[in-house]
Design a protein around this motif. Structure first.
Motif, PDB file in Angstrom:
ATOM      1  N   PRO A 134      12.579 -25.912  -8.481  1.00  0.00           N
ATOM      2  CA  PRO A 134      11.796 -25.349  -7.372  1.00  0.00           C
ATOM      3  C   PRO A 134      10.333 -25.143  -7.774  1.00  0.00           C
ATOM      4  N   GLU A 135       9.441 -25.292  -6.798  1.00  0.00           N
ATOM      5  CA  GLU A 135       8.007 -25.201  -7.078  1.00  0.00           C
ATOM      6  C   GLU A 135       7.625 -23.855  -7.690  1.00  0.00           C
ATOM      7  N   ASN A 136       8.265 -22.773  -7.238  1.00  0.00           N
ATOM      8  CA  ASN A 136       7.895 -21.456  -7.750  1.00  0.00           C
ATOM      9  C   ASN A 136       8.435 -21.187  -9.142  1.00  0.00           C
ATOM     10  N   LYS A 137       9.216 -22.130  -9.707  1.00  0.00           N
ATOM     11  CA  LYS A 137       9.734 -22.008 -11.066  1.00  0.00           C
ATOM     12  C   LYS A 137       9.123 -23.056 -11.996  1.00  0.00           C
ATOM     13  N   MET A 138       8.164 -23.830 -11.484  1.00  0.00           N
ATOM     14  CA  MET A 138       7.660 -24.979 -12.220  1.00  0.00           C
ATOM     15  C   MET A 138       7.053 -24.596 -13.568  1.00  0.00           C
ATOM     16  N   GLY A 139       6.137 -23.618 -13.567  1.00  0.00           N
ATOM     17  CA  GLY A 139       5.472 -23.235 -14.802  1.00  0.00           C
ATOM     18  C   GLY A 139       6.451 -22.707 -15.832  1.00  0.00           C
ATOM     19  N   TRP A 140       7.356 -21.842 -15.377  1.00  0.00           N
ATOM     20  CA  TRP A 140       8.365 -21.292 -16.279  1.00  0.00           C
ATOM     21  C   TRP A 140       9.257 -22.389 -16.838  1.00  0.00           C
ATOM     22  N   GLY A 141       9.708 -23.304 -15.966  1.00  0.00           N
ATOM     23  CA  GLY A 141      10.608 -24.365 -16.401  1.00  0.00           C
ATOM     24  C   GLY A 141       9.962 -25.293 -17.415  1.00  0.00           C
ATOM     25  N   LEU A 142       8.703 -25.683 -17.182  1.00  0.00           N
ATOM     26  CA  LEU A 142       8.023 -26.572 -18.129  1.00  0.00           C
ATOM     27  C   LEU A 142       7.728 -25.851 -19.437  1.00  0.00           C
ATOM     28  N   GLY A 143       7.481 -24.538 -19.354  1.00  0.00           N
ATOM     29  CA  GLY A 143       7.332 -23.755 -20.584  1.00  0.00           C
ATOM     30  C   GLY A 143       8.614 -23.723 -21.387  1.00  0.00           C
ATOM     31  N   ILE A 144       9.741 -23.540 -20.684  1.00  0.00           N
ATOM     32  CA  ILE A 144      11.045 -23.564 -21.348  1.00  0.00           C
ATOM     33  C   ILE A 144      11.285 -24.908 -22.024  1.00  0.00           C
ATOM     34  N   MET A 145      10.941 -25.995 -21.342  1.00  0.00           N
ATOM     35  CA  MET A 145      11.127 -27.329 -21.916  1.00  0.00           C
ATOM     36  C   MET A 145      10.278 -27.523 -23.165  1.00  0.00           C
ATOM     37  N   GLN A 146       9.086 -26.921 -23.181  1.00  0.00           N
ATOM     38  CA  GLN A 146       8.259 -27.032 -24.386  1.00  0.00           C
ATOM     39  C   GLN A 146       8.929 -26.348 -25.569  1.00  0.00           C
ATOM     40  N   THR A 147       9.632 -25.249 -25.330  1.00  0.00           N
ATOM     41  CA  THR A 147      10.300 -24.558 -26.440  1.00  0.00           C
ATOM     42  C   THR A 147      11.385 -25.426 -27.062  1.00  0.00           C
ATOM     43  N   LYS A 282      -1.125 -16.608 -11.986  1.00  0.00           N
ATOM     44  CA  LYS A 282      -2.586 -16.526 -12.030  1.00  0.00           C
ATOM     45  C   LYS A 282      -3.296 -17.840 -11.751  1.00  0.00           C
ATOM     46  N   GLY A 283      -2.570 -18.947 -11.903  1.00  0.00           N
ATOM     47  CA  GLY A 283      -3.181 -20.265 -11.761  1.00  0.00           C
ATOM     48  C   GLY A 283      -3.198 -20.983 -13.102  1.00  0.00           C
ATOM     49  N   PHE A 284      -2.770 -22.237 -13.114  1.00  0.00           N
ATOM     50  CA  PHE A 284      -2.629 -22.961 -14.377  1.00  0.00           C
ATOM     51  C   PHE A 284      -3.976 -23.311 -15.007  1.00  0.00           C
TER      52      PHE A 284
END
Length: 405
Positions: A134-147, A282-284
Motif C-alpha cells: 500500500p502507498e501509505n506503507k511504501m517508505g516503511w516497507g522499502l526501509g524494511i527491505m534495506q535491512t 515528513k516527505g522523502f
C-alpha cells in the motif's frame, strides 16, 4: 478466493518472504566475495599480481551487471517480476557452483562475468514489494527491505569465514549456491504477483533510458545513487588499511575492520525502517537531504580520528544516517513511476549502483595513494554534503510549489 484477490491481500507475506530471500541472496554473495583474493592465491595467482587480478575480478561483475540490469528490469515488466527473481536465483546458484570448480584466474574471471550477467534478484524483489505494498506503507516497507540486505551483508562474511575454515573455500561456494537456491525456492512457493492489466507496450532499454533522462526527478535519483555507491565503495577497500594505521600494526586489522563493518551494518538495520517511516510522514526529499548532509559531515570527522574506538563510534553514527538515503531514493523513484515501469526503474537504479561499485574502489585507491587514506573521508564527505544541499533545495522548491498551488 481467486489469485488476484489472494495477491492483493498478501502484500505482508510478499514483503517478509522477499525480505528473507534478499537476506539469503546478500549473505550468499558476501559469504564468498571477501575471500576472493585468498581464493586467487589458492588457484595459482602470485602475490605480486594478486592485487591486479582482484581489481579485475571485482570490477568485471559490476560492469556486466550494470549493462544487464536495465535489460532484466524491462523483462521483469514484460514477463513478470517474480519470474525474474526465480531466473536470477537459479542462475546465481549455478554460477556459485561453477566457481567452486575453477582452476585458474581466467576461469574465475569468466564465472564472475556470468555472475554479472545473471544479476537481478534484489531489484526484481524490490519491484515486487514496491508494486504490491500500500502507498501509505511504501517508505516503511522499502526501509524494511534495506535491512534484509544489510543483515545478509553482516552474516555472510561471518558464515563464509567459518565455512572456509571448516571445509575450505571451494565448499563455501557450494554452500552459497545452496543458500541462494533455497531463497529462490521460497519465492517460487510463497510469493505471488498480480498480473498487470495495463496495455503497456514493451520498450527497448535505450527508450527506457531516454524516459529516465527526461524525467528529471528519476535522473537525479540515479545520479545520487551512483554517487552514494561511489562513496561507499571508495571507503570499503581502504578501511582495513586505515584500521591498521590507527592500531599501529597490521596484525588483527582484519578482525577489527570486520567489527567496524558490522557496526555500520547494524546501525543501518536499526535506522532504515525509522527513516522510511519518517519519509512517509515528513516527505522523502526532506529525509534524503538530512541523511546526506549529516552522514557527509560525520564522514569528514573520520579524518581526525586517532584511535580505533573513535573510528568505530563515528562509523556507527555514519551508518545511522546514511541508512536513510536508499529507502528515500527508492520511494521517490516509486512515487514518480507507473507500476508498469517499476521493474525497469529498479533495473536502472541497479545499474547506477553497479557503476558506482565499479568506479568507487578505483577512485578511493587513487585518492588514497596520492594524498593518504584519511583524505578519502574528506572527499567522500564533501560529496555527500553537496548532494544533501542540492536535495534540500529541491525539497524547498517542492514545498513552495505546493504552497503556491
Amino acid at each position: 478466493m481467486n489469485r488476484r484477490e489472494a495477491t492483493s491481500g498478501s502484500w505482508k507475506k510478499n514483503l517478509w518472504i522477499l525480505w528473507f530471500g534478499v537476506l539469503l541472496s546478500s549473505a550468499s554473495y558476501t559469504m564468498v566475495v571477501p575471500f576472493l583474493p585468498l581464493f586467487l592465491l589458492d588457484i595459482g595467482v602470485t602475490k605480486e599480481s594478486v592485487k591486479l587480478w582482484t581489481g579485475v575480478i571485482f570490477s568485471s561483475a559490476f560492469l556486466v551487471g550494470a549493462i544487464m540490469a536495465p535489460i532484466w528490469g524491462a523483462r521483469a515488466d514484460k514477463s513478470g517480476k517474480r519470474k525474474m527473481v526465480i531466473r536470477a536465483g537459479i542462475s546465481l546458484g549455478v554460477v556459485y557452483l561453477l566457481t567452486s570448480l575453477v582452476r585458474n584466474p581466467w576461469e574465475l574471471l569468466a564465472v564472475r562475468l556470468l555472475q554479472g550477467f545473471a544479476s537481478g534478484f534484489v531489484p526484481a524483489s524490490m519491484a515486487i514489494v514496491a508494486t504490491t505494498i500500500p502507498e501509505n506503507k511504501m517508505g516503511w516497507g522499502l526501509g524494511i527491505m534495506q535491512t534484509s540486505g544489510a543483515t545478509g551483508t553482516i552474516l555472510g562474511p561471518l558464515l563464509g569465514g567459518v565455512l572456509a575454515e571448516l571445509f575450505g573455500m571451494r565448499m563455501s561456494f557450494v554452500i552459497s549456491s545452496l543458500v541462494i537456491l533455497i531463497a529462490t525456492l521460497t519465492v517460487w512457493l510463497f510469493v505471488f504477483e498480480e498480473k498487470s492489466l495495463s496495455n503497456h507496450q514493451p520498450t527497448h532499454v535505450w527508450e527506457d533510458m531516454k524516459m529516465a533522462w527526461h524525467n528529471k526527478i528519476i535522473f537525479r535519483m540515479l545520479i545520487f545513487l551512483f554517487l552514494i555507491q561511489v562513496v561507499n565503495m571508495a571507503l570499503q577497500p581502504l578501511i582495513t588499511l586505515y584500521v591498521a594505521e590507527l592500531q599501529g600494526k597490521l596484525e588483527g586489522a582484519v578482525l577489527s575492520s570486520g567489527i567496524v563493518f558490522s557496526l555500520t551494518g547494524i546501525a543501518g538495520i536499526l535506522a532504515a525502517p525509522y527513516w522510511g517511516k519518517k519519509g512517509q510522514q515528513k516527505g522523502f526529499f526532506i529525509i534524503l537531504s538530512i541523511s546526506l548532509l549529516v552522514s557527509g559531515m560525520v564522514n569528514m570527522t573520520q579524518y581526525f580520528t586517532t584511535n580505533i574506538w573513535q573510528f568505530s563510534i563515528i562509523q556507527f553514527i555514519f551508518g545511522l544516517f546514511i541508512a536513510g538515503a536508499l529507502p528515500s531514493i527508492n520511494a521517490i523513484v516509486v512515487e514518480n513511476t507507473d507500476p508498469d515501469f517499476r521493474g525497469r526503474a529498479f533495473g536502472l537504479t541497479t545499474s547506477a549502483n553497479q557503476l558506482g561499485g565499479m568506479i568507487g574502489p578505483l577512485l578511493g585507491g587513487l585518492v588514497g595513494s596520492f594524498v593518504g587514506i584519511g583524505f578519502v573521508f574528506v572527499v567522500t564527505g564533501v560529496t555527500l554534503v553537496i548532494c544533501g544541499g542540492y536535495v534540500a533545495g529541491l525539497a524547498r522548491r517542492k514545498r513552495e510549489v505546493r504552497e503556491a498551488g
